[in-house]
Scaffold this motif. Sequence first.
Motif, PDB file in Angstrom:
ATOM      1  N   SER A  37       0.804  -1.231   0.000  1.00 46.25           N
ATOM      2  CA  SER A  37       0.000   0.000   0.000  1.00 46.25           C
ATOM      3  C   SER A  37       0.837   1.282   0.000  1.00 46.25           C
ATOM      4  O   SER A  37       0.373   2.308  -0.491  1.00 46.25           O
ATOM      5  CB  SER A  37      -0.948   0.012   1.207  1.00 46.25           C
ATOM      6  OG  SER A  37      -0.212   0.089   2.413  1.00 46.25           O
ATOM      7  N   ILE A  38       2.057   1.225   0.533  1.00 48.22           N
ATOM      8  CA  ILE A  38       2.869   2.447   0.642  1.00 48.22           C
ATOM      9  C   ILE A  38       4.227   2.312  -0.041  1.00 48.22           C
ATOM     10  O   ILE A  38       4.591   3.124  -0.885  1.00 48.22           O
ATOM     11  CB  ILE A  38       3.074   2.835   2.126  1.00 48.22           C
ATOM     12  CG1 ILE A  38       1.737   3.176   2.770  1.00 48.22           C
ATOM     13  CG2 ILE A  38       4.042   4.012   2.242  1.00 48.22           C
ATOM     14  CD1 ILE A  38       1.811   3.439   4.265  1.00 48.22           C
ATOM     15  N   LEU A  39       4.995   1.299   0.319  1.00 47.77           N
ATOM     16  CA  LEU A  39       6.388   1.236  -0.103  1.00 47.77           C
ATOM     17  C   LEU A  39       6.557   0.960  -1.607  1.00 47.77           C
ATOM     18  O   LEU A  39       7.333   1.648  -2.270  1.00 47.77           O
ATOM     19  CB  LEU A  39       7.150   0.212   0.735  1.00 47.77           C
ATOM     20  CG  LEU A  39       7.138   0.521   2.242  1.00 47.77           C
ATOM     21  CD1 LEU A  39       7.778  -0.603   3.034  1.00 47.77           C
ATOM     22  CD2 LEU A  39       7.805   1.848   2.543  1.00 47.77           C
ATOM     23  N   LEU A  40       5.835  -0.003  -2.137  1.00 50.68           N
ATOM     24  CA  LEU A  40       5.922  -0.270  -3.581  1.00 50.68           C
ATOM     25  C   LEU A  40       5.400   0.903  -4.416  1.00 50.68           C
ATOM     26  O   LEU A  40       6.061   1.312  -5.379  1.00 50.68           O
ATOM     27  CB  LEU A  40       5.181  -1.553  -3.940  1.00 50.68           C
ATOM     28  CG  LEU A  40       6.027  -2.820  -3.932  1.00 50.68           C
ATOM     29  CD1 LEU A  40       5.159  -4.051  -4.068  1.00 50.68           C
ATOM     30  CD2 LEU A  40       7.083  -2.787  -5.003  1.00 50.68           C
ATOM     31  N   PRO A  41       4.234   1.467  -4.081  1.00 55.12           N
ATOM     32  CA  PRO A  41       3.798   2.646  -4.846  1.00 55.12           C
ATOM     33  C   PRO A  41       4.808   3.804  -4.770  1.00 55.12           C
ATOM     34  O   PRO A  41       5.073   4.459  -5.775  1.00 55.12           O
ATOM     35  CB  PRO A  41       2.462   3.032  -4.194  1.00 55.12           C
ATOM     36  CG  PRO A  41       1.961   1.748  -3.617  1.00 55.12           C
ATOM     37  CD  PRO A  41       3.189   1.018  -3.150  1.00 55.12           C
ATOM     38  N   PHE A  43       8.071   3.540  -4.260  1.00 57.14           N
ATOM     39  CA  PHE A  43       9.221   3.091  -5.039  1.00 57.14           C
ATOM     40  C   PHE A  43       8.972   3.273  -6.539  1.00 57.14           C
ATOM     41  O   PHE A  43       9.871   3.654  -7.285  1.00 57.14           O
ATOM     42  CB  PHE A  43       9.505   1.623  -4.711  1.00 57.14           C
ATOM     43  CG  PHE A  43      10.672   1.044  -5.446  1.00 57.14           C
ATOM     44  CD1 PHE A  43      11.970   1.351  -5.066  1.00 57.14           C
ATOM     45  CD2 PHE A  43      10.478   0.180  -6.513  1.00 57.14           C
ATOM     46  CE1 PHE A  43      13.057   0.810  -5.745  1.00 57.14           C
ATOM     47  CE2 PHE A  43      11.559  -0.365  -7.188  1.00 57.14           C
ATOM     48  CZ  PHE A  43      12.855  -0.049  -6.807  1.00 57.14           C
ATOM     49  N   ASN A  44       7.743   3.022  -6.970  1.00 61.48           N
ATOM     50  CA  ASN A  44       7.377   3.143  -8.383  1.00 61.48           C
ATOM     51  C   ASN A  44       6.827   4.525  -8.747  1.00 61.48           C
ATOM     52  O   ASN A  44       6.276   4.706  -9.833  1.00 61.48           O
ATOM     53  CB  ASN A  44       6.364   2.057  -8.755  1.00 61.48           C
ATOM     54  CG  ASN A  44       6.984   0.682  -8.717  1.00 61.48           C
ATOM     55  OD1 ASN A  44       8.095   0.484  -9.194  1.00 61.48           O
ATOM     56  ND2 ASN A  44       6.286  -0.273  -8.132  1.00 61.48           N
ATOM     57  N   GLU A  45       6.952   5.467  -7.810  1.00 62.52           N
ATOM     58  CA  GLU A  45       6.528   6.859  -8.012  1.00 62.52           C
ATOM     59  C   GLU A  45       5.052   6.958  -8.385  1.00 62.52           C
ATOM     60  O   GLU A  45       4.654   7.693  -9.297  1.00 62.52           O
ATOM     61  CB  GLU A  45       7.410   7.558  -9.053  1.00 62.52           C
ATOM     62  CG  GLU A  45       8.867   7.599  -8.635  1.00 62.52           C
ATOM     63  CD  GLU A  45       9.753   8.351  -9.616  1.00 62.52           C
ATOM     64  OE1 GLU A  45       9.241   8.950 -10.583  1.00 62.52           O
ATOM     65  OE2 GLU A  45      10.974   8.352  -9.382  1.00 62.52           O
ATOM     66  N   GLN A  46       4.223   6.209  -7.661  1.00 71.88           N
ATOM     67  CA  GLN A  46       2.787   6.180  -7.899  1.00 71.88           C
ATOM     68  C   GLN A  46       2.024   6.785  -6.716  1.00 71.88           C
ATOM     69  O   GLN A  46       2.605   7.066  -5.666  1.00 71.88           O
ATOM     70  CB  GLN A  46       2.326   4.738  -8.115  1.00 71.88           C
ATOM     71  CG  GLN A  46       2.948   4.066  -9.301  1.00 71.88           C
ATOM     72  CD  GLN A  46       2.660   2.578  -9.336  1.00 71.88           C
ATOM     73  OE1 GLN A  46       2.369   1.962  -8.317  1.00 71.88           O
ATOM     74  NE2 GLN A  46       2.759   1.998 -10.521  1.00 71.88           N
ATOM     75  N   LEU A  47       0.725   6.919  -6.894  1.00 72.73           N
ATOM     76  CA  LEU A  47      -0.168   7.406  -5.851  1.00 72.73           C
ATOM     77  C   LEU A  47      -0.159   6.444  -4.657  1.00 72.73           C
ATOM     78  O   LEU A  47      -0.219   5.227  -4.846  1.00 72.73           O
ATOM     79  CB  LEU A  47      -1.589   7.504  -6.416  1.00 72.73           C
ATOM     80  CG  LEU A  47      -2.679   7.975  -5.458  1.00 72.73           C
ATOM     81  CD1 LEU A  47      -2.590   9.489  -5.280  1.00 72.73           C
ATOM     82  CD2 LEU A  47      -4.037   7.588  -5.993  1.00 72.73           C
ATOM     83  N   ILE A  48      -0.076   6.992  -3.467  1.00 73.76           N
ATOM     84  CA  ILE A  48      -0.158   6.188  -2.249  1.00 73.76           C
ATOM     85  C   ILE A  48      -1.561   6.353  -1.681  1.00 73.76           C
ATOM     86  O   ILE A  48      -2.013   7.476  -1.456  1.00 73.76           O
ATOM     87  CB  ILE A  48       0.897   6.614  -1.210  1.00 73.76           C
ATOM     88  CG1 ILE A  48       2.287   6.274  -1.730  1.00 73.76           C
ATOM     89  CG2 ILE A  48       0.641   5.948   0.133  1.00 73.76           C
ATOM     90  CD1 ILE A  48       3.406   6.710  -0.823  1.00 73.76           C
ATOM     91  N   GLU A  49      -2.248   5.233  -1.478  1.00 74.76           N
ATOM     92  CA  GLU A  49      -3.599   5.262  -0.954  1.00 74.76           C
ATOM     93  C   GLU A  49      -3.582   4.840   0.507  1.00 74.76           C
ATOM     94  O   GLU A  49      -3.308   3.690   0.824  1.00 74.76           O
ATOM     95  CB  GLU A  49      -4.496   4.329  -1.769  1.00 74.76           C
ATOM     96  CG  GLU A  49      -4.622   4.763  -3.216  1.00 74.76           C
ATOM     97  CD  GLU A  49      -5.479   3.832  -4.036  1.00 74.76           C
ATOM     98  OE1 GLU A  49      -6.353   3.154  -3.465  1.00 74.76           O
ATOM     99  OE2 GLU A  49      -5.269   3.785  -5.260  1.00 74.76           O
ATOM    100  N   HIS A  62       9.715  13.196   1.787  1.00 76.95           N
ATOM    101  CA  HIS A  62      10.642  12.265   2.425  1.00 76.95           C
ATOM    102  C   HIS A  62       9.857  11.087   2.980  1.00 76.95           C
ATOM    103  O   HIS A  62       8.770  11.270   3.511  1.00 76.95           O
ATOM    104  CB  HIS A  62      11.378  13.005   3.555  1.00 76.95           C
ATOM    105  CG  HIS A  62      12.566  12.303   4.082  1.00 76.95           C
ATOM    106  ND1 HIS A  62      13.707  12.113   3.349  1.00 76.95           N
ATOM    107  CD2 HIS A  62      12.803  11.728   5.284  1.00 76.95           C
ATOM    108  CE1 HIS A  62      14.586  11.458   4.075  1.00 76.95           C
ATOM    109  NE2 HIS A  62      14.061  11.209   5.254  1.00 76.95           N
ATOM    110  N   LEU A  63      10.418   9.902   2.852  1.00 80.02           N
ATOM    111  CA  LEU A  63       9.804   8.711   3.426  1.00 80.02           C
ATOM    112  C   LEU A  63      10.904   7.928   4.130  1.00 80.02           C
ATOM    113  O   LEU A  63      11.983   7.732   3.566  1.00 80.02           O
ATOM    114  CB  LEU A  63       9.162   7.850   2.336  1.00 80.02           C
ATOM    115  CG  LEU A  63       8.430   6.597   2.828  1.00 80.02           C
ATOM    116  CD1 LEU A  63       7.172   6.376   2.020  1.00 80.02           C
ATOM    117  CD2 LEU A  63       9.305   5.376   2.780  1.00 80.02           C
TER     118      LEU A  63
END
Length: 121
Positions: A37-41, A43-49, A62-63
């Motif tokens: 839900s957070i780390l892969l999106p 990493f792939n510069e996508q929307l985090i839901e 920053h994350l």
Amino acid sequence: MSYYHIVIEVNDHISTIEQTRDIEIFDIIDIQPYLHSILLPYFNEQLIELEDENIEFKDILHLQVKQTLLPIQDLIEEEQRLLPSDTDITMSAYEIFNNRDLSQDVTTVIFDILEAAKLEA
């Protein structure tokens, strides 16, 4: 057992003044749901839901992913007890995260693993 903590610093668009705020998710025992839900999106510069909001990648400043051996509140209480009784300092998660004896930053390790997995996919 390890506990993971995700801290995301984001641009806040609530007012006309540019501000930032932190989204904190503490005491994660199973990081796998947050991986999807957070780390892969991220990493792939996508929307985090998240449960109550969606965050555009461009708004994330920053994350960080921190790891501790105890829940964050337990660490805060223990460190607070170690302070002299006449001290007006209040411990927070950020003091715990900045103490290398209590916390470890695992952000790079996680993203290195994601990168390696992506290469083999």
